[in-house]
Write a protein that holds these residues in place. Structure first.
Motif, PDB file in Angstrom:
ATOM      1  N   ARG A  58      67.786  44.279  44.329  1.00  0.00           N
ATOM      2  CA  ARG A  58      67.752  44.329  45.795  1.00  0.00           C
ATOM      3  C   ARG A  58      67.130  43.040  46.314  1.00  0.00           C
ATOM      4  O   ARG A  58      66.139  42.556  45.761  1.00  0.00           O
ATOM      5  N   LEU A  60      64.916  41.394  49.031  1.00  0.00           N
ATOM      6  CA  LEU A  60      63.921  41.775  50.036  1.00  0.00           C
ATOM      7  C   LEU A  60      63.832  40.745  51.150  1.00  0.00           C
ATOM      8  O   LEU A  60      63.655  41.094  52.311  1.00  0.00           O
ATOM      9  N   ASP A  61      63.900  39.467  50.806  1.00  0.00           N
ATOM     10  CA  ASP A  61      63.971  38.381  51.787  1.00  0.00           C
ATOM     11  C   ASP A  61      64.573  37.176  51.093  1.00  0.00           C
ATOM     12  O   ASP A  61      65.078  37.294  49.975  1.00  0.00           O
ATOM     13  N   THR A  64      62.584  36.659  47.706  1.00  0.00           N
ATOM     14  CA  THR A  64      62.000  37.780  46.976  1.00  0.00           C
ATOM     15  C   THR A  64      63.064  38.791  46.589  1.00  0.00           C
ATOM     16  O   THR A  64      63.895  39.181  47.410  1.00  0.00           O
ATOM     17  N   LEU A  65      62.991  39.238  45.329  1.00  0.00           N
ATOM     18  CA  LEU A  65      63.915  40.236  44.795  1.00  0.00           C
ATOM     19  C   LEU A  65      63.146  41.442  44.293  1.00  0.00           C
ATOM     20  O   LEU A  65      62.016  41.306  43.829  1.00  0.00           O
ATOM     21  N   ARG A  66      63.766  42.607  44.365  1.00  0.00           N
ATOM     22  CA  ARG A  66      63.245  43.792  43.679  1.00  0.00           C
ATOM     23  C   ARG A  66      64.165  44.015  42.496  1.00  0.00           C
ATOM     24  O   ARG A  66      65.354  44.243  42.655  1.00  0.00           O
ATOM     25  N   VAL A  71      58.764  43.640  41.677  1.00  0.00           N
ATOM     26  CA  VAL A  71      59.065  42.692  42.753  1.00  0.00           C
ATOM     27  C   VAL A  71      58.802  41.288  42.220  1.00  0.00           C
ATOM     28  O   VAL A  71      57.762  41.030  41.617  1.00  0.00           O
ATOM     29  N   ARG A  73      59.092  37.033  43.186  1.00  0.00           N
ATOM     30  CA  ARG A  73      59.303  35.954  44.154  1.00  0.00           C
ATOM     31  C   ARG A  73      59.828  34.753  43.387  1.00  0.00           C
ATOM     32  O   ARG A  73      59.329  34.417  42.314  1.00  0.00           O
ATOM     33  N   ALA A 102      68.287  35.058  53.186  1.00  0.00           N
ATOM     34  CA  ALA A 102      68.416  36.335  52.478  1.00  0.00           C
ATOM     35  C   ALA A 102      69.886  36.659  52.222  1.00  0.00           C
ATOM     36  O   ALA A 102      70.242  37.155  51.146  1.00  0.00           O
ATOM     37  N   ARG A 126      52.812  39.993  42.942  1.00  0.00           N
ATOM     38  CA  ARG A 126      54.240  39.910  42.628  1.00  0.00           C
ATOM     39  C   ARG A 126      54.445  38.902  41.505  1.00  0.00           C
ATOM     40  O   ARG A 126      53.746  37.900  41.427  1.00  0.00           O
TER      41      ARG A 126
END
Length: 187
Positions: A58, A60-61, A64-66, A71, A73, A102, A126
């Motif tokens: 996913r 996030l911005d 940044t990824l999940r 999480v 960065r 993003a 993170r």
């Protein structure tokens, strides 16, 4: 006639200097052993690898990824906070630069497994790392597309990609307000 010394050092006084030197040396060794990390001269540990299937990735911005439950960065990148800078898309519409970054990151990871080399953690806990999706390095791709800046301590290769994006007027370099240079200062 025998010469007699009136001020002869006592036997305890003769031991003070060697005893003080030995105590000082012992204290120095104790301080150094407590201050130096135990693994300073040990073998370098390999950086951990996070591999995540496409369905668990996913965005996030813009940086940044999940990855599943973790999480991460992206290392050595600077993207503005949402709402802090505006850019123009290829159609000439005004968009949020952070949202555009993003979206660019989302298009890079869409439907692809992601593998990241973790290089440490940031102050928020993170993971920080360099990631790849489908054979494309995400960190370098975002900088080359102009949606992220190479952070101050970045590799020279990222700085060169940023310079090329700036000269080519790609991404945020086309029309960002405020100018991308201010992103490094934290807007």
């Amino acid at each position: 006639m025998r010469i007699r010394r009136i001020f002869r050092p006592s036997p305890a006084a003769r031991l003070r200097l060697p005893l003080a030197a030995a105590s000082g040396l012992g204290l120095f060794v104790l301080l150094v052993s407590a201050a130096v990390p135990r693994d300073l001269f040990g073998p370098a540990r390999p950086l951990p690898l996070l591999a995540t299937p496409a369905g668990e990735v996913r965005v996030l911005d813009g940086e940044t990824l999940r990855l599943g439950e973790r999480v991460l960065r992206l290392h050595a990148l600077r993207v503005p906070e949402r709402g802090a800078a505006t850019c123009r898309d290829p159609a000439g519409r005004t968009v949020d630069c952070a949202a555009a970054a993003a979206a660019a990151l989302a298009s890079l990871v869409a439907g692809r497994d992601v593998a990241c080399r973790v290089q440490g953690e940031d102050r928020h806990g993170r993971a920080i790392g360099t990631c790849e999706a489908g054979g494309v390095e995400l960190n370098a791709s975002l900088v080359a597309a102009g949606w992220a800046l190479a952070d101050g301590g970045a590799a020279p290769a990222l700085a060169a990609l940023e310079g090329a994006a700036r000269q080519g007027g790609r991404g945020a370099w086309a029309s960002a307000v405020p100018a991308p240079e201010t992103w490094r200062r934290g807007l």
